[in-house]
Design a protein around this motif. Structure first.
Motif, PDB file in Angstrom:
ATOM      1  N   PRO A 167       0.869  -1.281   0.070  1.00 52.28           N
ATOM      2  CA  PRO A 167       0.178  -0.069   0.056  1.00 52.28           C
ATOM      3  C   PRO A 167       0.837   1.445   0.028  1.00 52.28           C
ATOM      4  O   PRO A 167       0.548   2.190  -0.700  1.00 52.28           O
ATOM      5  N   LYS A 168       1.982   1.261   0.829  1.00 53.59           N
ATOM      6  CA  LYS A 168       2.903   2.576   0.841  1.00 53.59           C
ATOM      7  C   LYS A 168       3.327   2.865  -0.402  1.00 53.59           C
ATOM      8  O   LYS A 168       3.566   4.125  -0.986  1.00 53.59           O
ATOM      9  N   ILE A 169       3.836   1.571  -1.348  1.00 51.95           N
ATOM     10  CA  ILE A 169       4.306   1.724  -2.593  1.00 51.95           C
ATOM     11  C   ILE A 169       3.279   2.526  -3.528  1.00 51.95           C
ATOM     12  O   ILE A 169       3.535   3.406  -4.495  1.00 51.95           O
ATOM     13  N   ARG A 170       2.168   1.794  -3.404  1.00 47.22           N
ATOM     14  CA  ARG A 170       1.014   2.324  -4.337  1.00 47.22           C
ATOM     15  C   ARG A 170       0.605   3.685  -4.176  1.00 47.22           C
ATOM     16  O   ARG A 170       0.103   4.437  -4.955  1.00 47.22           O
ATOM     17  N   GLU A 171       0.569   4.016  -2.924  1.00 41.97           N
ATOM     18  CA  GLU A 171       0.004   5.274  -2.386  1.00 41.97           C
ATOM     19  C   GLU A 171       0.871   6.447  -3.028  1.00 41.97           C
ATOM     20  O   GLU A 171       0.400   7.788  -3.466  1.00 41.97           O
ATOM     21  N   LEU A 172       2.312   6.073  -3.393  1.00 39.55           N
ATOM     22  CA  LEU A 172       3.200   7.039  -4.277  1.00 39.55           C
ATOM     23  C   LEU A 172       3.061   7.073  -5.466  1.00 39.55           C
ATOM     24  O   LEU A 172       3.787   7.674  -6.111  1.00 39.55           O
ATOM     25  N   GLY A 173       2.114   6.406  -5.924  1.00 38.47           N
ATOM     26  CA  GLY A 173       1.925   6.410  -7.434  1.00 38.47           C
ATOM     27  C   GLY A 173       2.907   5.471  -8.241  1.00 38.47           C
ATOM     28  O   GLY A 173       3.158   5.299  -9.617  1.00 38.47           O
ATOM     29  N   MET A 174       3.769   4.833  -7.592  1.00 40.51           N
ATOM     30  CA  MET A 174       4.498   3.512  -8.066  1.00 40.51           C
ATOM     31  C   MET A 174       3.874   2.168  -8.342  1.00 40.51           C
ATOM     32  O   MET A 174       2.790   2.103  -7.837  1.00 40.51           O
ATOM     33  N   THR A 175       4.232   1.463  -9.409  1.00 40.71           N
ATOM     34  CA  THR A 175       3.844   0.177  -9.654  1.00 40.71           C
ATOM     35  C   THR A 175       4.638  -0.870  -9.359  1.00 40.71           C
ATOM     36  O   THR A 175       5.662  -0.732  -9.176  1.00 40.71           O
ATOM     37  N   LEU A 176       4.105  -2.294  -9.256  1.00 44.13           N
ATOM     38  CA  LEU A 176       4.996  -3.264  -9.133  1.00 44.13           C
ATOM     39  C   LEU A 176       4.741  -4.333 -10.064  1.00 44.13           C
ATOM     40  O   LEU A 176       3.926  -4.438 -10.656  1.00 44.13           O
ATOM     41  N   PRO A 177       5.973  -4.902 -10.744  1.00 48.44           N
ATOM     42  CA  PRO A 177       6.088  -5.574 -11.911  1.00 48.44           C
ATOM     43  C   PRO A 177       5.391  -6.966 -11.811  1.00 48.44           C
ATOM     44  O   PRO A 177       5.841  -7.997 -12.224  1.00 48.44           O
TER      45      PRO A 177
END
Length: 332
Positions: free
Chosen positions: A255-265
């Protein structure tokens, strides 16, 4: 022997060999009862030979990981953006080396000398975490290490700090305090890139893409394939399974990663709100085994650096351990 810690003398070595041949069932039952009561096992206490062996393996690998883990970040001290980041990285690398010293001391209480541990590292017999065999290509790589790999380490270490072996638990308590500061430093740098220029955000996204599979590997094989987890958990050497720790990490940080607008592969990465479990693409476990066994991008480089440090620091250790001996010239 390189430093502090309890090393077995010859009578204790003979006793250990006898224990390894046959663990007294009465003593074993008493030992397991102590574990069940939540008592800590101390160096002078009787323990099963397999408990001792597994602890040495676990703590030694952790110590090696702290020392080797300082290398990719250490190469970025002079290149970190700005004086503040350089100072923070210097402090972090210093802390990681200190963690290694604490852990080597804890492992020594189980009867293996630090010299033997270092020799086993350099020969490839002893392992360390897979994630430190990948290159830090950009500042974003260092940022991902500082935020997400340190976060993964904290998940593991906070759990194991509640385990059964006193010296390891006490070392982990201090390590976790310091790692929490490392995590804040990494998170701050991560946010700066994620909210920066398009080029900075793309650099961070590229680093996330490179590091995601090694991070998923970090917690070790799935429980069904792990050869050590069950017994380690019975004896409270490990306090959570590999899969449970991986799930806890995903729960806390995706959630922290996605909140910053980043995506995961990983298009399969999603949480089942009913069970609370995450599903994801199974990482390449053959690659994991290859890296752990010396076939990663930076395995040879990491061990070469440690071999150089071993050779060029030998004269200092000799002088410290035997100050009355004749002077030994440093290696040219």
């Amino acid at each position: 022997m390189y430093g502090g810690g309890y090393i077995f003398d010859e009578p204790n070595k003979r006793q250990l060999k006898e224990e390894q041949l046959h663990d007294d069932p009465v003593k074993l039952a008493e030992f397991e009862a102590r574990i069940a009561r939540g008592e800590k096992i101390e160096p002078g206490d009787w323990m099963p030979s397999e408990y001792r062996r597994q602890l040495i393996r676990l703590i030694e690998q952790h110590a090696h990981s702290e020392i080797i883990g300082a290398l990719p970040e250490g190469t970025w001290i002079t290149r970190a953006p700005g004086f503040k980041r350089k100072l923070a990285l210097i402090a972090k690398v210093q802390d990681e080396i200190g963690h290694g010293q604490l852990l080597y001391n804890a492992a020594e209480t189980l009867g293996k000398s630090r010299e033997a541990m270092i020799n086993d590292l350099l020969s490839g017999k002893s392992k360390y975490s897979n994630v430190f065999n990948y290159p830090a290509e950009t500042w974003a790589d260092v940022t991902v290490i500082g935020f997400l790999i340190d976060a993964a380490a904290i998940v593991n270490q906070v759990a194991n700090a509640k385990g059964s072996y006193g010296p390891y638990c006490r070392a982990l308590e201090r390590i976790c305090y310091e790692e929490s500061f490392h995590l804040k430093q990494g998170h701050d740098a991560f946010i700066e890139l994620a909210t920066g220029t398009p080029a900075q955000k793309q650099m961070l996204q590229d680093a996330l893409n490179r590091w995601w599979q090694p991070i998923m590997h970090f917690f070790g094989p799935p429980d069904k394939a792990s050869v050590h987890s069950q017994k380690l958990m019975e004896w409270k050497v490990k306090m959570a399974s590999n899969d449970d720790m991986r799930n806890q990490f995903l729960d806390m940080y995706v959630p922290k990663i996605r909140e910053l607008g980043m995506t995961l592969p990983d298009p399969e990465l999603k949480k089942d709100e009913t069970t609370g479990k995450w599903s994801y693409t199974d990482p390449d476990w053959d690659l994991f085994k290859k890296v752990i066994n010396g076939g990663g991008p930076c395995n040879a480089e990491r061990l070469q650096v440690r071999q150089w440090a071993e050779e060029h620091g030998r004269w200092v250790r000799k002088a410290l351990m035997n100050p009355n001996a004749a002077k030994v010239a440093p290696v040219a």
